[in-house]
Design a protein around this motif. Structure first.
Motif, PDB file in Angstrom:
ATOM      1  N   HIS A 183       1.285  -1.609  -0.199  1.00 37.84           N
ATOM      2  CA  HIS A 183      -0.100   0.236  -0.046  1.00 37.84           C
ATOM      3  C   HIS A 183       1.035   1.599   0.454  1.00 37.84           C
ATOM      4  O   HIS A 183       1.056   1.829   1.269  1.00 37.84           O
ATOM      5  CB  HIS A 183      -1.174   0.086   1.434  1.00 37.84           C
ATOM      6  N   GLY A 184       0.972   2.161  -1.250  1.00 35.03           N
ATOM      7  CA  GLY A 184       1.726   3.180  -1.124  1.00 35.03           C
ATOM      8  C   GLY A 184       1.260   4.258  -1.252  1.00 35.03           C
ATOM      9  O   GLY A 184       1.539   5.432  -1.059  1.00 35.03           O
ATOM     10  N   GLY A 185      -0.141   4.005  -1.900  1.00 37.24           N
ATOM     11  CA  GLY A 185      -0.828   5.236  -2.267  1.00 37.24           C
ATOM     12  C   GLY A 185      -1.240   5.352  -3.732  1.00 37.24           C
ATOM     13  O   GLY A 185       0.793   5.051  -4.311  1.00 37.24           O
ATOM     14  N   SER A 186      -1.799   6.889  -4.490  1.00 38.35           N
ATOM     15  CA  SER A 186      -1.405   7.078  -6.057  1.00 38.35           C
ATOM     16  C   SER A 186      -2.452   8.370  -5.861  1.00 38.35           C
ATOM     17  O   SER A 186      -3.248   8.744  -5.220  1.00 38.35           O
ATOM     18  CB  SER A 186      -2.506   6.100  -7.226  1.00 38.35           C
ATOM     19  N   VAL A 187      -1.992   8.590  -6.782  1.00 38.06           N
ATOM     20  CA  VAL A 187      -2.624  10.485  -7.552  1.00 38.06           C
ATOM     21  C   VAL A 187      -2.837  10.535  -8.478  1.00 38.06           C
ATOM     22  O   VAL A 187      -2.045  10.223  -9.921  1.00 38.06           O
ATOM     23  CB  VAL A 187      -1.452  11.724  -6.979  1.00 38.06           C
ATOM     24  N   LEU A 188      -4.846  10.573  -8.674  1.00 35.92           N
ATOM     25  CA  LEU A 188      -4.688  10.749  -9.633  1.00 35.92           C
ATOM     26  C   LEU A 188      -4.499  11.960 -10.070  1.00 35.92           C
ATOM     27  O   LEU A 188      -5.616  12.764  -9.740  1.00 35.92           O
ATOM     28  CB  LEU A 188      -6.208  10.014  -9.954  1.00 35.92           C
ATOM     29  N   VAL A 189      -4.185  12.640 -11.346  1.00 40.65           N
ATOM     30  CA  VAL A 189      -4.008  13.473 -11.865  1.00 40.65           C
ATOM     31  C   VAL A 189      -4.506  14.299 -12.816  1.00 40.65           C
ATOM     32  O   VAL A 189      -4.611  13.366 -14.012  1.00 40.65           O
ATOM     33  CB  VAL A 189      -2.022  13.930 -12.037  1.00 40.65           C
ATOM     34  N   ALA A 190      -4.704  16.016 -12.547  1.00 39.57           N
ATOM     35  CA  ALA A 190      -5.163  16.532 -13.315  1.00 39.57           C
ATOM     36  C   ALA A 190      -3.985  17.244 -14.292  1.00 39.57           C
ATOM     37  O   ALA A 190      -3.356  18.334 -13.197  1.00 39.57           O
ATOM     38  CB  ALA A 190      -6.507  17.302 -13.465  1.00 39.57           C
ATOM     39  N   ARG A 235      -8.706  11.909  -0.969  1.00 33.52           N
ATOM     40  CA  ARG A 235      -9.269  13.538  -0.712  1.00 33.52           C
ATOM     41  C   ARG A 235      -8.361  14.198  -2.012  1.00 33.52           C
ATOM     42  O   ARG A 235      -7.474  13.744  -2.706  1.00 33.52           O
ATOM     43  CB  ARG A 235      -8.098  14.138   0.187  1.00 33.52           C
ATOM     44  N   TRP A 236      -8.873  15.347  -2.147  1.00 31.89           N
ATOM     45  CA  TRP A 236      -8.274  16.704  -3.174  1.00 31.89           C
ATOM     46  C   TRP A 236      -7.212  17.121  -3.225  1.00 31.89           C
ATOM     47  O   TRP A 236      -7.061  17.386  -1.488  1.00 31.89           O
ATOM     48  CB  TRP A 236      -9.435  17.575  -3.868  1.00 31.89           C
ATOM     49  N   LEU A 237      -6.060  16.656  -3.452  1.00 33.40           N
ATOM     50  CA  LEU A 237      -4.782  17.743  -3.111  1.00 33.40           C
ATOM     51  C   LEU A 237      -4.677  18.870  -4.550  1.00 33.40           C
ATOM     52  O   LEU A 237      -5.111  18.874  -5.403  1.00 33.40           O
ATOM     53  CB  LEU A 237      -3.703  17.082  -4.262  1.00 33.40           C
ATOM     54  N   ASP A 238      -4.404  20.437  -4.196  1.00 35.34           N
ATOM     55  CA  ASP A 238      -4.513  21.441  -5.044  1.00 35.34           C
ATOM     56  C   ASP A 238      -3.088  21.259  -5.780  1.00 35.34           C
ATOM     57  O   ASP A 238      -1.994  20.535  -4.911  1.00 35.34           O
ATOM     58  CB  ASP A 238      -4.368  22.762  -3.580  1.00 35.34           C
ATOM     59  N   PRO A 239      -3.015  22.126  -6.158  1.00 35.06           N
ATOM     60  CA  PRO A 239      -1.575  21.686  -7.070  1.00 35.06           C
ATOM     61  C   PRO A 239      -0.075  21.677  -6.905  1.00 35.06           C
ATOM     62  O   PRO A 239       0.612  21.191  -6.932  1.00 35.06           O
ATOM     63  CB  PRO A 239      -1.482  23.175  -8.451  1.00 35.06           C
ATOM     64  N   GLU A 240       0.303  23.164  -5.462  1.00 37.10           N
ATOM     65  CA  GLU A 240       0.588  22.779  -4.084  1.00 37.10           C
ATOM     66  C   GLU A 240       1.522  21.364  -4.073  1.00 37.10           C
ATOM     67  O   GLU A 240       2.577  20.997  -2.498  1.00 37.10           O
ATOM     68  CB  GLU A 240       1.381  24.031  -3.889  1.00 37.10           C
ATOM     69  N   VAL A 284      -0.067  18.531  -4.455  1.00 35.15           N
ATOM     70  CA  VAL A 284       0.397  17.029  -5.520  1.00 35.15           C
ATOM     71  C   VAL A 284       1.677  16.941  -5.322  1.00 35.15           C
ATOM     72  O   VAL A 284       2.567  15.541  -5.136  1.00 35.15           O
ATOM     73  CB  VAL A 284      -0.161  17.254  -7.140  1.00 35.15           C
ATOM     74  N   GLY A 285       3.004  17.799  -5.346  1.00 34.00           N
ATOM     75  CA  GLY A 285       4.429  16.878  -5.576  1.00 34.00           C
ATOM     76  C   GLY A 285       4.706  16.799  -4.133  1.00 34.00           C
ATOM     77  O   GLY A 285       6.142  15.841  -4.054  1.00 34.00           O
ATOM     78  N   GLY A 309      -3.598  19.888  -9.963  1.00 28.94           N
ATOM     79  CA  GLY A 309      -4.428  18.774  -8.826  1.00 28.94           C
ATOM     80  C   GLY A 309      -4.447  17.638  -8.851  1.00 28.94           C
ATOM     81  O   GLY A 309      -4.243  17.113  -9.836  1.00 28.94           O
ATOM     82  N   GLY A 310      -4.657  16.638  -8.236  1.00 32.55           N
ATOM     83  CA  GLY A 310      -5.588  15.945  -7.844  1.00 32.55           C
ATOM     84  C   GLY A 310      -6.212  14.821  -6.650  1.00 32.55           C
ATOM     85  O   GLY A 310      -6.054  16.089  -6.113  1.00 32.55           O
ATOM     86  N   ILE A 311      -6.343  13.710  -6.709  1.00 32.66           N
ATOM     87  CA  ILE A 311      -7.416  13.191  -6.147  1.00 32.66           C
ATOM     88  C   ILE A 311      -6.304  12.405  -5.254  1.00 32.66           C
ATOM     89  O   ILE A 311      -5.540  10.907  -6.162  1.00 32.66           O
ATOM     90  CB  ILE A 311      -8.314  12.073  -6.180  1.00 32.66           C
ATOM     91  N   TYR A 312      -5.764  12.180  -4.237  1.00 30.37           N
ATOM     92  CA  TYR A 312      -4.662  10.979  -4.083  1.00 30.37           C
ATOM     93  C   TYR A 312      -5.811  10.129  -2.433  1.00 30.37           C
ATOM     94  O   TYR A 312      -7.028   9.908  -1.975  1.00 30.37           O
ATOM     95  CB  TYR A 312      -4.575  12.232  -2.649  1.00 30.37           C
TER      96      TYR A 312
END
Length: 384
Positions: A93-100, A124-129, A131-132, A144-147
């Motif tokens: 389980h590392g997690g993933s970000v679905l990125v716009a 949850r939603w991540l703002d662009p800053e 995400v990195g 941004g993206g969904i974590y």
């Protein structure tokens, strides 16, 4: 000496076939698992092994329920299969970000969190800053993206071998042979391989894209086709992270426990051609480069290709071969074979044994594609 007649002959030792053999053998049925090459030699050994929870209102029934059940089952499998299997299988389980990747895509992507199910799982939603910060692989502008913290990945080869080994411990037999003909014979079935002949009361076809060839010999034609996918395996300079990323176009970056990074993928309707291509390599690198500039500093260790089974309508085939008593199919999972294979096998075995299923199985019934015609009786050469 007369050859044994098995309760079930299962064709294909990928994830679906190996899991079917496991659940049937555990239920006390005698099973013969037949594989043309090696266990997990097809897509089950070369997929990215992404185990990601389904997200968003766009995923409609029946796939939504199947994927939710599949994700939950995978949380149990390391304990069920890992101990004593010798496979080294684990779910990481590392997690993933679905990125716009563009501003215009962000509102629609963010609206997927209107669904309470992913929120309950911690998405949850991540703002662009942000995400990195969460996913250091991403060093290029994005919107941004969904974590998804519960997203994970696994070694597909090890999971498939773990199922196969567990099936054998429960009494199943593995035969390495290419089934070239399949026909009804008396109350059961006769399967002729390139090395031997086999008999079984019932037959279960789980040979990936080759399932269509075998089902066609029973009169159920054009049920499934191959879809080629190519993946690159790289080593990248730091910083590293266990958190991967994906994009709505289906591209992804998946960190592996051994330090490699896998990026993909393609969707190519090219028949049974499994050759890797420079064009696919360039496309995969270009997509990853949009978010990760370090891709150009990486070393490509390997490029792989596999053939995924896809049904005519894109929905998995899980159920009886139309009009053929005792013949069953479990295939057509496309890019989600590692996620969906185990739960599909579990539910199909429940259906076969007339047990209560956890899911409504009617939407996956192969009969939706039409009834089987009269078998041709022709041999079609090596299939699985």
């Amino acid at each position: 000496m007369a050859k044994p007649t098995y309760d079930f002959a299962i064709v294909g030792a990928g994830i679906a076939g190996s899991a079917c053999a496991y659940y049937l053998a555990r239920a006390g049925r005698t099973c013969l698992l037949i594989e043309a090459d090696e266990v997990a030699s097809g897509a089950s050994g070369f997929s990215a092994g992404l185990i990601t929870p389904p997200i968003g209102l766009r995923l409609q029934p029946p796939m939504r329920e199947l994927m939710l059940a599949a994700f939950d089952l995978h949380q149990e499998l390391p304990e069920t299969l890992g101990n004593g299997s010798g496979s080294g299988y684990e779910l990481r389980h590392g997690g993933s970000v679905l990125v716009a990747t563009e501003e215009a895509a962000a509102p629609a992507l963010r609206s997927l969190l209107d669904d309470p199910v992913p929120r309950r799982r911690g998405a949850r939603w991540l703002d662009p800053e942000q995400v990195g910060e969460v996913c250091p692989w991403i060093d290029q502008p994005q919107a941004g993206g969904i974590y998804e913290p519960s997203a994970g990945n696994l070694d597909p080869d090890r999971l498939t071998h773990a199922f196969c080994a567990a099936a054998q411990r429960a009494g199943a037999r593995l035969a390495i042979d290419s089934v070239v003909s399949l026909e009804e014979s008396g109350p059961g079935f006769r399967l002729r391989g390139s090395r031997d002949e086999y008999r079984a009361d019932q037959v279960l076809l789980a040979a990936g894209p080759w399932t269509g060839t075998l089902a066609g010999q029973l009169g159920f034609k054009d049920s499934v086709n191959p879809l080629k996918g190519q993946i690159l395996r790289l080593r990248l300079p730091p910083p590293h992270s266990a958190v991967g990323f994906s994009c709505p176009d289906g591209s992804y970056l998946a960190p592996r426990p051994d330090g490699q990074v896998w990026i993909g993928t393609t969707e190519e309707s090219v028949g049974f051609d499994r050759a890797t291509t420079d064009a696919a390599r360039d496309l995969i690198l270009a997509r990853a480069r949009r978010l990760c500039a370090r891709i150009d500093q990486g070393e490509v260790i390997a490029q792989t290709a596999c053939l995924r089974p896809v049904s005519r309508d894109g929905i998995p085939l899980i159920g009886p071969v139309p009009g053929i008593r005792g013949a069953w199919i479990c295939t057509g999972h496309g890019r989600t074979g590692m996620l969906l294979g185990p739960v599909s096998a579990r539910e199909l075995v429940n259906l076969i044994l007339e047990r209560e299923t956890a899911l409504a199985m009617a939407p996956f019934d192969p009969a939706r594609l039409g009834a089987a015609s009269a078998p041709s009786g022709l041999e079609t050469g090596e299939s699985q």
